[in-house]
Design a protein around this motif. Sequence first.
Motif, PDB file in Angstrom:
ATOM      1  N   HIS A 177       0.093  -1.064  -0.531  1.00 24.99           N
ATOM      2  CA  HIS A 177      -0.195   0.614  -0.001  1.00 24.99           C
ATOM      3  C   HIS A 177       0.719   1.207   0.535  1.00 24.99           C
ATOM      4  O   HIS A 177       0.495   2.305   0.463  1.00 24.99           O
ATOM      5  N   ALA A 178       2.023   1.364  -1.064  1.00 25.45           N
ATOM      6  CA  ALA A 178       2.937   2.636  -0.076  1.00 25.45           C
ATOM      7  C   ALA A 178       2.472   3.048  -0.911  1.00 25.45           C
ATOM      8  O   ALA A 178       2.386   4.899  -0.807  1.00 25.45           O
ATOM      9  N   ARG A 179       1.483   3.207  -2.502  1.00 18.14           N
ATOM     10  CA  ARG A 179       1.253   3.881  -3.389  1.00 18.14           C
ATOM     11  C   ARG A 179       0.144   4.496  -2.881  1.00 18.14           C
ATOM     12  O   ARG A 179       0.051   5.731  -3.221  1.00 18.14           O
ATOM     13  N   ASP A 180      -1.442   3.804  -1.617  1.00 23.40           N
ATOM     14  CA  ASP A 180      -1.777   4.469  -1.423  1.00 23.40           C
ATOM     15  C   ASP A 180      -1.713   5.326  -0.569  1.00 23.40           C
ATOM     16  O   ASP A 180      -2.342   6.350  -0.942  1.00 23.40           O
ATOM     17  N   VAL A 181      -0.732   5.360   0.527  1.00 22.40           N
ATOM     18  CA  VAL A 181      -0.011   5.964   1.495  1.00 22.40           C
ATOM     19  C   VAL A 181       0.495   7.615   0.717  1.00 22.40           C
ATOM     20  O   VAL A 181       0.075   8.914   0.877  1.00 22.40           O
ATOM     21  N   LEU A 182       1.413   7.498  -0.383  1.00 25.73           N
ATOM     22  CA  LEU A 182       1.526   8.527  -0.991  1.00 25.73           C
ATOM     23  C   LEU A 182       0.432   9.222  -1.568  1.00 25.73           C
ATOM     24  O   LEU A 182       0.101  10.674  -2.207  1.00 25.73           O
ATOM     25  N   ALA A 183      -0.304   8.713  -1.659  1.00 24.12           N
ATOM     26  CA  ALA A 183      -1.770   9.450  -2.596  1.00 24.12           C
ATOM     27  C   ALA A 183      -2.713  10.090  -1.952  1.00 24.12           C
ATOM     28  O   ALA A 183      -3.470  11.690  -1.854  1.00 24.12           O
ATOM     29  N   HIS A 184      -2.955   9.818  -0.410  1.00 25.25           N
ATOM     30  CA  HIS A 184      -2.797  10.709   0.361  1.00 25.25           C
ATOM     31  C   HIS A 184      -2.197  12.369   0.665  1.00 25.25           C
ATOM     32  O   HIS A 184      -3.212  13.713   0.889  1.00 25.25           O
ATOM     33  N   GLY A 185      -1.549  12.386   0.271  1.00 19.12           N
ATOM     34  CA  GLY A 185      -0.743  13.929   0.266  1.00 19.12           C
ATOM     35  C   GLY A 185       0.309  13.995  -0.691  1.00 19.12           C
ATOM     36  O   GLY A 185       0.643  15.339  -1.240  1.00 19.12           O
ATOM     37  N   CYS A 186       0.047  13.375  -1.916  1.00 23.60           N
ATOM     38  CA  CYS A 186       1.133  13.667  -3.429  1.00 23.60           C
ATOM     39  C   CYS A 186       0.161  14.244  -4.388  1.00 23.60           C
ATOM     40  O   CYS A 186      -0.720  12.928  -5.111  1.00 23.60           O
ATOM     41  N   SER A 187       0.193  15.026  -5.223  1.00 23.21           N
ATOM     42  CA  SER A 187      -0.856  15.009  -6.688  1.00 23.21           C
ATOM     43  C   SER A 187      -0.294  14.480  -7.455  1.00 23.21           C
ATOM     44  O   SER A 187      -0.782  14.502  -8.324  1.00 23.21           O
ATOM     45  N   ILE A 188       1.053  13.784  -7.551  1.00 25.05           N
ATOM     46  CA  ILE A 188       2.013  13.013  -8.727  1.00 25.05           C
ATOM     47  C   ILE A 188       0.771  11.821  -9.046  1.00 25.05           C
ATOM     48  O   ILE A 188       0.317  11.581  -8.281  1.00 25.05           O
ATOM     49  N   ASP A 189      -0.245  11.487 -10.385  1.00 31.30           N
ATOM     50  CA  ASP A 189      -0.423   9.683 -10.487  1.00 31.30           C
ATOM     51  C   ASP A 189       0.830   9.266 -10.561  1.00 31.30           C
ATOM     52  O   ASP A 189       1.932   9.462 -11.366  1.00 31.30           O
ATOM     53  N   LEU A 190       0.955   8.642  -9.288  1.00 28.90           N
ATOM     54  CA  LEU A 190       1.746   7.320  -9.229  1.00 28.90           C
ATOM     55  C   LEU A 190       1.409   5.585 -10.163  1.00 28.90           C
ATOM     56  O   LEU A 190       1.795   5.300  -9.762  1.00 28.90           O
ATOM     57  N   ASP A 191       0.225   6.318 -10.419  1.00 30.56           N
ATOM     58  CA  ASP A 191      -0.185   4.933 -11.217  1.00 30.56           C
ATOM     59  C   ASP A 191       1.033   4.703 -12.325  1.00 30.56           C
ATOM     60  O   ASP A 191       1.767   5.515 -12.657  1.00 30.56           O
ATOM     61  N   PRO A 192       1.150   2.780 -12.266  1.00 33.52           N
ATOM     62  CA  PRO A 192       2.960   2.360 -12.789  1.00 33.52           C
ATOM     63  C   PRO A 192       2.679   3.222 -15.029  1.00 33.52           C
ATOM     64  O   PRO A 192       3.469   3.501 -15.502  1.00 33.52           O
ATOM     65  N   SER A 193       1.407   2.975 -15.530  1.00 36.76           N
ATOM     66  CA  SER A 193       1.211   3.946 -16.622  1.00 36.76           C
ATOM     67  C   SER A 193       1.421   4.879 -16.943  1.00 36.76           C
ATOM     68  O   SER A 193       2.114   5.675 -17.895  1.00 36.76           O
ATOM     69  N   VAL A 194       1.845   6.202 -16.172  1.00 42.70           N
ATOM     70  CA  VAL A 194       2.071   7.523 -15.677  1.00 42.70           C
ATOM     71  C   VAL A 194       2.862   7.486 -15.397  1.00 42.70           C
ATOM     72  O   VAL A 194       4.009   8.380 -15.806  1.00 42.70           O
ATOM     73  N   SER A 195       3.424   7.524 -14.290  1.00 42.44           N
ATOM     74  CA  SER A 195       4.724   7.712 -13.610  1.00 42.44           C
ATOM     75  C   SER A 195       5.602   6.258 -13.385  1.00 42.44           C
ATOM     76  O   SER A 195       5.721   5.359 -12.367  1.00 42.44           O
ATOM     77  N   PRO A 196       5.945   5.520 -14.409  1.00 42.32           N
ATOM     78  CA  PRO A 196       6.787   4.315 -14.668  1.00 42.32           C
ATOM     79  C   PRO A 196       8.407   4.434 -14.207  1.00 42.32           C
ATOM     80  O   PRO A 196       8.302   5.280 -13.016  1.00 42.32           O
ATOM     81  N   LEU A 197       8.512   3.075 -13.389  1.00 40.85           N
ATOM     82  CA  LEU A 197       9.694   2.486 -12.486  1.00 40.85           C
ATOM     83  C   LEU A 197      11.176   3.736 -13.693  1.00 40.85           C
ATOM     84  O   LEU A 197      10.730   4.358 -14.974  1.00 40.85           O
ATOM     85  N   GLY A 198      11.923   4.638 -12.702  1.00 37.42           N
ATOM     86  CA  GLY A 198      12.479   5.499 -13.255  1.00 37.42           C
ATOM     87  C   GLY A 198      12.580   6.821 -13.324  1.00 37.42           C
ATOM     88  O   GLY A 198      12.889   7.883 -13.608  1.00 37.42           O
ATOM     89  N   THR A 199      10.985   6.897 -12.921  1.00 44.39           N
ATOM     90  CA  THR A 199      10.578   8.431 -12.728  1.00 44.39           C
ATOM     91  C   THR A 199      11.144   8.532 -10.930  1.00 44.39           C
ATOM     92  O   THR A 199      11.376   8.556 -10.557  1.00 44.39           O
ATOM     93  N   CYS A 200      10.663  10.239 -11.311  1.00 44.27           N
ATOM     94  CA  CYS A 200      11.630  11.134 -10.442  1.00 44.27           C
ATOM     95  C   CYS A 200      11.399  12.659 -10.552  1.00 44.27           C
ATOM     96  O   CYS A 200      11.727  13.239 -11.706  1.00 44.27           O
ATOM     97  N   VAL A 201      10.035  13.604  -9.961  1.00 46.63           N
ATOM     98  CA  VAL A 201       9.707  14.816  -9.800  1.00 46.63           C
ATOM     99  C   VAL A 201      10.062  14.803  -8.221  1.00 46.63           C
ATOM    100  O   VAL A 201      10.200  14.520  -7.408  1.00 46.63           O
ATOM    101  N   GLN A 202      10.086  16.444  -8.922  1.00 47.90           N
ATOM    102  CA  GLN A 202      10.210  17.535  -7.016  1.00 47.90           C
ATOM    103  C   GLN A 202       8.968  17.778  -7.086  1.00 47.90           C
ATOM    104  O   GLN A 202       7.876  18.269  -7.901  1.00 47.90           O
ATOM    105  N   THR A 203       7.719  17.618  -6.268  1.00 47.29           N
ATOM    106  CA  THR A 203       6.226  17.783  -6.211  1.00 47.29           C
ATOM    107  C   THR A 203       6.515  18.322  -4.480  1.00 47.29           C
ATOM    108  O   THR A 203       7.545  18.293  -3.562  1.00 47.29           O
TER     109      THR A 203
END
Length: 158
Positions: free
Chosen positions: A91-117
């Motif tokens: 549930h790491a992705r779910d926890v991050l979704a509580h406070g982060c506006s970045i869409d962390l779905d693997p189709s949008v943010s694949p492995l190797g993604t790095c963002v400042q937010t």
Amino acid sequence: MTVDAVEEPFRTQLTVRLREGHSLLGVDLPGPCTFTSANGVDILWMGPDEYLVLAEPGRQIELETALREAGALAVVDVSAQRNVLRLNGEHARDVLAHGCSIDLDPSVSPLGTCVQTLFARTGIVLMVREEGFTILVRQSFANYFTTWLADASLEYVS
């Protein structure tokens, strides 16, 4: 437990400015909003001519010397600036979704993604890895951030 947060203390962190080049420390330079890894280092794209080099603790002098010899315009040790955390689990992705506006779905943010937010009003650098997420948070916000993460994780802890 389906969410696990682990601090990685004392990581080497070097901000590097380049005018041109295709690699650093034998690692290909990443494109925008990505990072690359090899030879025990991660290189994060932070801006058009700015990169952040992450490595295990104690490599600051070795890597700074190598970067300067390779022609970096500027190398600054920022190891004390940010805390590094790994967030893993089902549930790491779910926890991050509580406070982060970045869409962390693997189709949008694949492995190797790095963002400042922003995460819960805190500036972070977020890296998407195969084994979960690496999060860099400013030292002065670290306690707030970890407390917020712990609270957001409660519903996922069995």
